[in-house]
Scaffold this active site. Structure first.
Site, short mmCIF file in Angstrom:
data_model
loop_
_atom_site.label_atom_id
_atom_site.label_comp_id
_atom_site.label_asym_id
_atom_site.label_seq_id
_atom_site.Cartn_x
_atom_site.Cartn_y
_atom_site.Cartn_z
N CYS A 151 0.85 -1.52 0.08
CA CYS A 151 0.12 0.16 -0.11
C CYS A 151 0.93 1.39 -0.05
O CYS A 151 0.66 2.19 -1.14
CB CYS A 151 -0.63 -0.07 1.31
SG CYS A 151 -0.19 -0.37 3.25
N1 LIG Z 1 -4.90 -4.19 4.85
C1 LIG Z 1 -4.13 -3.44 3.64
O1 LIG Z 1 -4.71 -1.92 3.71
C2 LIG Z 1 -3.58 -3.91 3.14
C3 LIG Z 1 -3.35 -5.05 2.98
N2 LIG Z 1 -2.34 -6.54 1.74
C4 LIG Z 1 -1.90 -7.19 2.18
O2 LIG Z 1 -2.95 -8.25 2.28
C5 LIG Z 1 -3.23 -9.73 3.31
C6 LIG Z 1 -3.88 -9.25 3.85
O3 LIG Z 1 -4.49 -7.97 4.58
P1 LIG Z 1 -6.20 -7.99 5.11
O4 LIG Z 1 -7.25 -8.92 4.44
O5 LIG Z 1 -5.58 -6.75 5.72
O6 LIG Z 1 -5.60 -8.88 6.65
P2 LIG Z 1 -6.59 -9.12 7.18
O7 LIG Z 1 -5.51 -9.24 8.92
O8 LIG Z 1 -7.78 -8.36 7.81
O9 LIG Z 1 -6.62 -10.41 7.20
C7 LIG Z 1 -6.11 -11.34 6.39
C8 LIG Z 1 -6.85 -12.90 7.15
O10 LIG Z 1 -5.97 -13.88 6.19
C9 LIG Z 1 -6.61 -15.26 7.41
N3 LIG Z 1 -4.74 -15.90 7.58
C10 LIG Z 1 -4.84 -15.29 9.43
N4 LIG Z 1 -3.58 -15.69 9.59
C11 LIG Z 1 -3.36 -16.99 9.15
C12 LIG Z 1 -2.45 -18.03 9.36
N5 LIG Z 1 -1.91 -17.81 10.49
N6 LIG Z 1 -3.00 -18.80 8.64
C13 LIG Z 1 -3.99 -18.84 7.37
N7 LIG Z 1 -5.15 -17.46 7.41
C14 LIG Z 1 -4.93 -16.93 7.95
C15 LIG Z 1 -7.10 -14.83 8.23
O11 LIG Z 1 -8.62 -14.72 7.78
P3 LIG Z 1 -9.63 -16.74 7.78
O12 LIG Z 1 -9.61 -16.42 9.88
O13 LIG Z 1 -10.93 -16.26 7.08
O14 LIG Z 1 -8.81 -17.72 6.83
C16 LIG Z 1 -7.45 -13.37 8.03
O15 LIG Z 1 -8.61 -12.58 8.29
C17 LIG Z 1 -2.13 -9.26 3.91
O16 LIG Z 1 -0.49 -9.88 3.44
C18 LIG Z 1 -2.00 -7.83 3.75
O17 LIG Z 1 0.19 -7.66 4.14
C19 LIG Z 1 -1.41 -5.39 1.65
C20 LIG Z 1 -1.74 -3.94 0.43
C21 LIG Z 1 -3.23 -3.37 1.73
C1 LIG Z 2 -0.95 0.54 9.01
C2 LIG Z 2 -0.56 -0.23 8.80
O1 LIG Z 2 0.04 -1.52 10.09
N1 LIG Z 2 0.32 -0.44 8.08
C3 LIG Z 2 1.03 -1.55 7.00
C4 LIG Z 2 1.25 -2.36 5.66
C5 LIG Z 2 1.35 -3.66 5.82
C6 LIG Z 2 0.58 -3.89 4.27
O2 LIG Z 2 -0.35 -3.56 4.45
O3 LIG Z 2 1.03 -4.01 3.15
P1 LIG Z 2 2.23 -5.43 3.83
O4 LIG Z 2 0.93 -6.47 2.06
O5 LIG Z 2 2.99 -5.45 2.48
O6 LIG Z 2 2.29 -5.89 4.58
C7 LIG Z 2 2.48 -2.18 7.72
O7 LIG Z 2 2.29 -1.33 8.47
O8 LIG Z 2 2.69 -2.90 8.47
#
Ligand SMILES: NC(=O)C1=CN([C@@H]2O[C@H](COP(=O)(O)OP(=O)(O)OC[C@H]3O[C@@H](n4cnc5c(N)ncnc54)[C@H](OP(=O)(O)O)[C@@H]3O)[C@@H](O)[C@H]2O)C=CC1
Ligand SMILES: CC(=O)N[C@@H](CCC(=O)OP(=O)(O)O)C(=O)O
Length: 337
Positions: A151
């Site tokens: 992001c």
């Molecule tokens: N939030 C953001 O703004 C951004 C996020 N990302 C990336 O996108 C990905 C998802 O992020 P986000 O949706 O915010 O994260 P969340 O924590 O909201 O969701 C991730 C989901 O993955 C599943 N999960 C978590 N831990 C495990 C595990 N150990 N094993 C298997 N499944 C697991 C769970 O789903 P369930 O319980 O349904 O199995 C959980 O809800 C991450 O890699 C993050 O870094 C990238 C850019 C921006």
């Molecule tokens: C506020 C906040 O905690 N932000 C996350 C953004 C990570 C993310 O979304 O990016 P990746 O998919 O590279 O993990 C952090 O700094 O780790």
């Protein structure tokens, strides 16, 4: 044309729900499976989906996804977990758009240095395309594995690309000061995201050590054709969503603001999701959209770039759909305007 059959991993998360909402509006995509460790109806995990998608989450099983005819899987899992799930999907001929960081860094040593984890899938790293369409768009058509960008890095890379491509700034010591809403940290609870901890408060974190530093440097070095180094400092803001980056760079020669505005206008002319602004953008201008808003200024001999986006749409699920469009040959704006 038949709709592309899609599966989503990590159904209970923030990026997953955002992705589901985008794909429900996409004329060329059909969500046929959502995996979760929680055997629940998707609307029980995300009540905003009630009446919009009638699907029960299922455990992760690559054979079951293949049997349903899934063509592409969006991975919405944490980094580290993602690289365990993706190899069996690729082996079975499904394409993958991975939202985690596991396939973004080409050099495994750099990954292990910044993520403090061993990389378990070096084989597929070699075929991953970094999914920032504005820079790597020509590599995306038909890609088997897309590493969706981080992001924060998108604001920095796109904010600086016109300058580094034209060697208009010094390539070392670029300062990137970024702020993020709390949803950037995902839905999994953590003390620093607890309401009384982060509300009415601002702090910097991972100073000098944030994992997005090498990602920004890798892409900007590609654009520049020479090594780029940055100082990246993220801050947690008491808001739900949005990222704002203020970037400071030193020009390599005297530049005028009018000249840079013209350069940015022409660089982004064929990039429909980057909007050039004459005044500083606000995160709210981009909320719920795939737009990344950029403004360039010259102040006391320095170049300043101000960039804003929605971390969950442009920063994650929106750009994932933009990548999906590129991979499958849809107009890149499909489902996103
Ligand atoms: N939030 C953001 O703004 C951004 C996020 N990302 C990336 O996108 C990905 C998802 O992020 P986000 O949706 O915010 O994260 P969340 O924590 O909201 O969701 C991730 C989901 O993955 C599943 N999960 C978590 N831990 C495990 C595990 N150990 N094993 C298997 N499944 C697991 C769970 O789903 P369930 O319980 O349904 O199995 C959980 O809800 C991450 O890699 C993050 O870094 C990238 C850019 C921006
Ligand atoms: C506020 C906040 O905690 N932000 C996350 C953004 C990570 C993310 O979304 O990016 P990746 O998919 O590279 O993990 C952090 O700094 O780790």
């Amino acid at each position: 044309m038949d709709k592309v059959k899609v599966a989503i991993l990590g159904g209970s998360g923030y990026t997953a729900v955002e992705l589901i909402k985008l794909l429900l509006r996409h004329p060329g995509a059909e969500i046929v499976a959502i995996t979760s460790r929680q055997a629940e109806h998707i609307a029980d995990l995300h009540p905003s989906l009630l009446g919009r998608l009638d699907l029960r989450c299922e455990p992760f099983d690559p054979d079951a996804l293949k049997a349903k005819g899934v063509q592409v899987v969006f991975g919405c899992l944490p980094h580290g977990t993602s690289m365990e799930s993706i190899p069996p999907l690729l082996e079975r001929g499904m394409r993958v758009i991975d939202l985690s960081a596991d396939y973004r860094l080409r050099d495994v040593k750099v990954y292990e240095q910044w993520y403090k984890e061993t990389h378990h899938d070096q084989k597929n790293l070699a075929q991953a395309v970094y999914g920032l369409p504005e820079v790597y768009g020509d590599k995306l058509a038909g890609a088997k594995l897309v590493a969706n960008p981080g992001c924060y890095p998108q604001t920095a890379i796109l904010g600086l690309a016109p300058l580094v491509a034209n060697k208009l700034i010094e390539l070392t010591g670029i300062v990137i000061d970024s702020k993020s809403g709390v949803s950037g940290g995902g839905r999994t609870p953590k003390l620093s995201f607890h309401f009384p901890e982060c509300n009415e408060s601002v702090t910097a974190y991972a100073v000098g050590t944030h994992r997005h530093t090498p990602e920004i440097e890798q892409a900007l070095s590609d654009v520049a054709g020479a090594p780029v180094s940055v100082i990246f400092t993220p801050h947690l803001m008491p808001m739900d969503r949005g990222i704002f980056s203020t970037i400071y760079a030193t020009p390599t020669r005297a530049v005028t603001e009018a000249e840079l505005v013209e350069l940015y206008r022409s660089y982004f002319a064929d990039k429909p999701f980057v909007r050039l602004r004459t005044n500083p953008p606000a995160t709210k201008d981009t909320t719920g959209t795939n737009f990344l808003d950029v403004c360039v200024k010259v102040v006391r001999g320095k170049v300043l770039v101000l960039a804003a986006e929605d971390n969950l749409v442009r920063g994650a699920s929106g750009v994932a759909v933009q990548n999906f469009n590129r991979v499958f040959g849809f107009d890149e704006r499909t489902g996103l305007m």
